[in-house]
Design a protein around this motif. Structure first.
Motif, PDB file in Angstrom:
ATOM      1  N   SER A  44       0.863  -1.196   0.000  1.00  0.00           N
ATOM      2  CA  SER A  44       0.000   0.000   0.000  1.00  0.00           C
ATOM      3  C   SER A  44       0.887   1.229   0.000  1.00  0.00           C
ATOM      4  O   SER A  44       0.961   1.957   0.985  1.00  0.00           O
ATOM      5  CB  SER A  44      -0.939   0.003   1.211  1.00  0.00           C
ATOM      6  N   CYS A  46       0.558   4.057  -1.448  1.00  0.00           N
ATOM      7  CA  CYS A  46      -0.120   5.354  -1.309  1.00  0.00           C
ATOM      8  C   CYS A  46      -0.833   5.488   0.030  1.00  0.00           C
ATOM      9  O   CYS A  46      -1.485   6.498   0.295  1.00  0.00           O
ATOM     10  CB  CYS A  46      -1.100   5.566  -2.452  1.00  0.00           C
ATOM     11  N   GLY A  48      -3.450   3.932   1.121  1.00  0.00           N
ATOM     12  CA  GLY A  48      -4.900   3.789   1.073  1.00  0.00           C
ATOM     13  C   GLY A  48      -5.614   4.906   0.341  1.00  0.00           C
ATOM     14  O   GLY A  48      -6.810   5.106   0.527  1.00  0.00           O
ATOM     15  N   CYS A  52      -2.079   4.140  -5.770  1.00  0.00           N
ATOM     16  CA  CYS A  52      -0.926   3.305  -6.147  1.00  0.00           C
ATOM     17  C   CYS A  52      -1.374   1.994  -6.802  1.00  0.00           C
ATOM     18  O   CYS A  52      -0.619   1.359  -7.521  1.00  0.00           O
ATOM     19  CB  CYS A  52      -0.030   3.021  -4.940  1.00  0.00           C
ATOM     20  N   PHE A  53      -2.601   1.571  -6.521  1.00  0.00           N
ATOM     21  CA  PHE A  53      -3.203   0.357  -7.103  1.00  0.00           C
ATOM     22  C   PHE A  53      -2.409  -0.906  -6.775  1.00  0.00           C
ATOM     23  O   PHE A  53      -2.415  -1.870  -7.528  1.00  0.00           O
ATOM     24  CB  PHE A  53      -3.408   0.513  -8.624  1.00  0.00           C
ATOM     25  N   CYS A  55      -2.763  -2.563  -3.790  1.00  0.00           N
ATOM     26  CA  CYS A  55      -3.422  -3.378  -2.771  1.00  0.00           C
ATOM     27  C   CYS A  55      -4.509  -4.274  -3.375  1.00  0.00           C
ATOM     28  O   CYS A  55      -5.502  -4.556  -2.732  1.00  0.00           O
ATOM     29  CB  CYS A  55      -4.030  -2.461  -1.705  1.00  0.00           C
ATOM     30  N   CYS A  99      -8.085  -1.097  -0.224  1.00  0.00           N
ATOM     31  CA  CYS A  99      -8.237   0.156   0.516  1.00  0.00           C
ATOM     32  C   CYS A  99      -9.538   0.866   0.154  1.00  0.00           C
ATOM     33  O   CYS A  99      -9.944   1.791   0.839  1.00  0.00           O
ATOM     34  CB  CYS A  99      -7.041   1.072   0.281  1.00  0.00           C
TER      35      CYS A  99
HETATM   36  S1  FES Z   1      -3.202   1.285  -0.959  1.00  0.00           S
HETATM   37 FE1  FES Z   1      -2.714   2.354  -2.745  1.00  0.00          FE
HETATM   38  S2  FES Z   1      -4.402   1.911  -3.965  1.00  0.00           S
HETATM   39 FE2  FES Z   1      -4.898   0.881  -2.196  1.00  0.00          FE
END
Ligand code: FES
Length: 677
Positions: A44, A46, A48, A52-53, A55, A99
């Protein structure tokens, strides 16, 4: 408030695969956070923010009786606009961003490898072994007579004739998938071609001119992991090894739950079969890519596995293996075409399955014997392959006896309150100071031992649970420190001197890792039930070993070989203290890693070894455990640590009862204190 399905519960069961972690999660909980609380860390970057995609997870839909839940995609809140855009742009289906969604029903969540922040560790290295290379598939170069108006025979017939003249190969056939390429290969090569042959009987491939490169795959399908070695069939070299979790784990941890899944679910068998074939294709792709070759050049494979894995791999319903008399659909060695099972190697590639010995003694056992050669030993060799079902071999050059003992999955961390598979974060080693009763632990993925009371640990040092080797060492150390007695019961009096022993009513537990030393923020404890689960598993194994020793007429073994990935991690000393294995000189107890995978490799590289495997499967004597009247008696005696009556002279100085130093040990100090009082 009831949701659209009428479910008014405030918490739901959420399970994650492949880690096997599960627990209750409140309605509306964010899935990324819920996974973390259950001990599964997802990528993760980013934090949440849905940017970042990393998770990504997938919902496994269906009824999972073993987990006691029915999982559906709509048990998560609907796709967010960010998810919709990203998945549409990248042409991804069936995925969610953990997330971005909230839990609103029971779920089984698959966490793909790329989303796992702590990736699975698998012992996969192929052991160095001297194998005489004489593979079932080989290449020969041949020059073929050109066609003419006078020569009316077909290209195949002239190729077969040339193979007879130049290589003394006769009565050949050609695979139907090799035939269409024959004419162009001959012409492209100026009527000189390289032919790949199976068992000097069948042509699998014709390539123009001189070509080099024919490869094979040796595969061990274990209940928990699948390992594939890509080998050069000419040199015998292992070019790449790939391993993955057995994807069937999501349908049942142990073999019997997969059998019942295949029985009870209409699509159960098809799902189990497809999952393992898919994994095998992926492993082949990865191995070929890392070796810089093409799966098109893979022309042979040898697959081994226990009987349930063997049957499911072939698409055979394992239902008969679920109960006595454990009837097998087939026990002979099999020569098949890889394409018939959906394996995407060369379309003409062959597939060999080693034979099976009995209902629960599979081709993996035969492979272990090929690798370790108990049948060639002057002294008694005991081989133990510990998994959810322990397979035992006892033998020498006169007799080899085999059995399977139902240990259950406790040794793999299942049925243990904080148990987990071997993965980063799992406690893998434990030492308990016999004076202070304080624990030192080592977690997978962090190089240093963690001392009791350590705070502010870096993230990789934080424990997520305890794996099989860790729980074995923990129970053995509890015993050595006098915290549990030979019956496996906690010495409640030790709570007087150690705050680590927590009493609760009639039961007790040992605090192994404080809350601030774990990734979940909850302490890791060893409970009385955990000790009991290990006692039951080890007693089943030891009782099986004793029955084989009795059948062979020996009272001691000269050598103990620990096979399987798990065997590589357990400490021989602690295994013996626990009474997992019989007494033996410690230097004669050793781990051999994935011996079943090595046996598959031996059979891949040497076709004579396939004949030996056939002979072994018939020659080895199978001892049926549940039918043995003395099994129960041995089992009960083996519940004690290390054993109720068997001597362990090689541990003489270590065991609490035997040690001269015992007076200095807390158990005895405590007793003295109470005696004085
Ligand atoms: S933690 Fe980055 S998109 Fe879900």
């Amino acid at each position: 408030m009831p949701d659209s399905t009428g479910d008014s519960r405030t918490a739901f069961q959420v399970a994650l695969t492949p880690s096997g972690r599960q627990g209750q999660v409140p309605r509306g909980a964010n899935l990324l956070k819920a996974a973390r609380q259950l001990g599964v860390e997802l990528e993760s970057i980013c934090g949440g923010r849905q940017t970042c995609f990393k998770c990504q997870v997938a919902v496994e839909e269906g009824r999972f009786p073993k987990l006691g839940l029915t999982s559906r995609a709509d048990h998560l809140t609907p796709l967010t606009p960010q998810e919709e855009t990203y998945f549409a742009e990248h042409n991804i289906t069936g995925r969610r961003l953990a997330c971005a969604c909230q839990v609103q029903g029971d779920l089984l969540i698959a966490v793909p490898e790329e989303s796992q922040a702590r990736k699975q560790i698998i012992a996969k290295a192929a052991t160095e072994r001297a194998i005489q290379v004489d593979p079932a598939v080989r290449q020969v170069y041949v020059e073929v007579r050109q066609p003419s108006l006078e020569e009316v025979r077909g290209d195949w017939e002239r190729l077969a004739e040339a193979l007879g003249e130049q290589w003394d190969l006769h009565d050949l056939s050609i695979d139907g998938r090799a035939l269409p390429a024959l004419q162009s290969a001959l012409r492209q090569g100026g009527f000189a071609v390289t032919v790949s042959l199976w068992q000097d009987r069948e042509v699998l491939r014709v390539q123009p001119g001189y070509a080099e490169g024919v490869y094979g795959l040796a595969v061990d399908i274990g209940s928990t992991t699948v390992v594939a070695h890509l080998c050069d069939l000419r040199t015998g070299e292992v070019l790449a090894t790939q391993a993955a979790m057995n994807p069937q784990v999501r349908y049942g941890e142990d073999l019997m739950s997969r059998v019942s899944y295949a029985m009870s679910e209409p699509q159960g068998l098809a799902r189990l079969h497809r999952a393992v074939i898919l994994t095998l294709n992926e492993l082949a792709e990865k191995a070929a890519a890392s070796a810089g070759v093409s799966t098109e050049d893979v022309l042979d494979a040898v697959v081994v596995g226990n009987t349930v894995m063997h049957h499911i791999f072939l698409g055979i319903n394992p239902v008969e293996l679920g109960g006595a008399p454990f009837a097998l659909a087939v026990d002979s060695p099999l020569d098949l075409r890889a394409r018939d099972l959906g394996l995407s190697f060369n379309p003409a590639a062959r597939l060999h399955l080693l034979p099976i010995i009995a209902g629960h003694v599979g081709a993996d056992n035969v492979a272990v014997q090929l690798a370790e050669e108990p049948y060639a030993q002057d002294k008694t060799m005991l081989i133990v392959d510990v998994g959810t079902n322990a397979e035992i071999v006892l033998g020498d050059r006169e007799r080899v006896l085999v059995a399977s003992s139902p240990t259950g999955p406790a040794f793999e961390g299942a049925q243990i309150s904080h148990g987990q598979r071997a993965a980063p974060g799992a406690v893998e080693r434990v030492r308990i100071d016999p004076q202070t009763l304080e624990p030192f632990i080592k977690v997978i993925g962090y190089p240093d031992w963690i001392a009791p009371g350590s705070v502010d640990l870096p993230e990789p040092a934080k424990a997520t649970g305890i794996c099989g080797s860790g729980i074995i060492e923990a129970v053995a150390e509890l015993y050595l420190a006098g915290l549990i007695n030979a019956d496996g019961r906690f010495e409640r009096s030790a709570a007087e001197v150690s705050p680590r022993l927590l009493l609760s009513g009639r039961t007790a537990e040992y605090l192994l890792a404080d809350a601030d030393q774990t990734a979940t923020g909850s302490p890791i404890v060893i409970t009385q039930n955990d000790v009991r689960a290990i006692q039951l598993a080890k007693a089943a194994l030891y009782a099986g070993i004793k029955l084989l020793m009795a059948a062979r007429g020996v009272e001691r073994v000269d050598r103990v070989v620990l096979a399987g990935a798990f065997g590589s991690f357990i400490s021989p000393y602690h295994a013996m203290v626990l009474g997992l294995i019989p007494d033996c000189e410690l230097e004669h107890v050793y781990a051999v890693g994935n011996a079943a995978g090595d046996g598959a490799r031996i059979a891949l590289l040497n076709r004579r070894q396939r004949e030996k495997a056939s002979w072994l499967a018939r020659w080895a004597e199978h001892v049926q455990m549940p039918l043995e009247a003395s099994f129960q008696e041995e089992f009960v005696a083996a519940l004690a640590l290390p054993h109720a009556r068997d001597p362990f002279p090689h541990l003489a100085d270590s065991l609490p009862e035997a040690s001269e130093e015992r007076k200095a040990r807390p158990r005895h100090r405590i007793r003295e204190k109470y005696n004085k009082a």
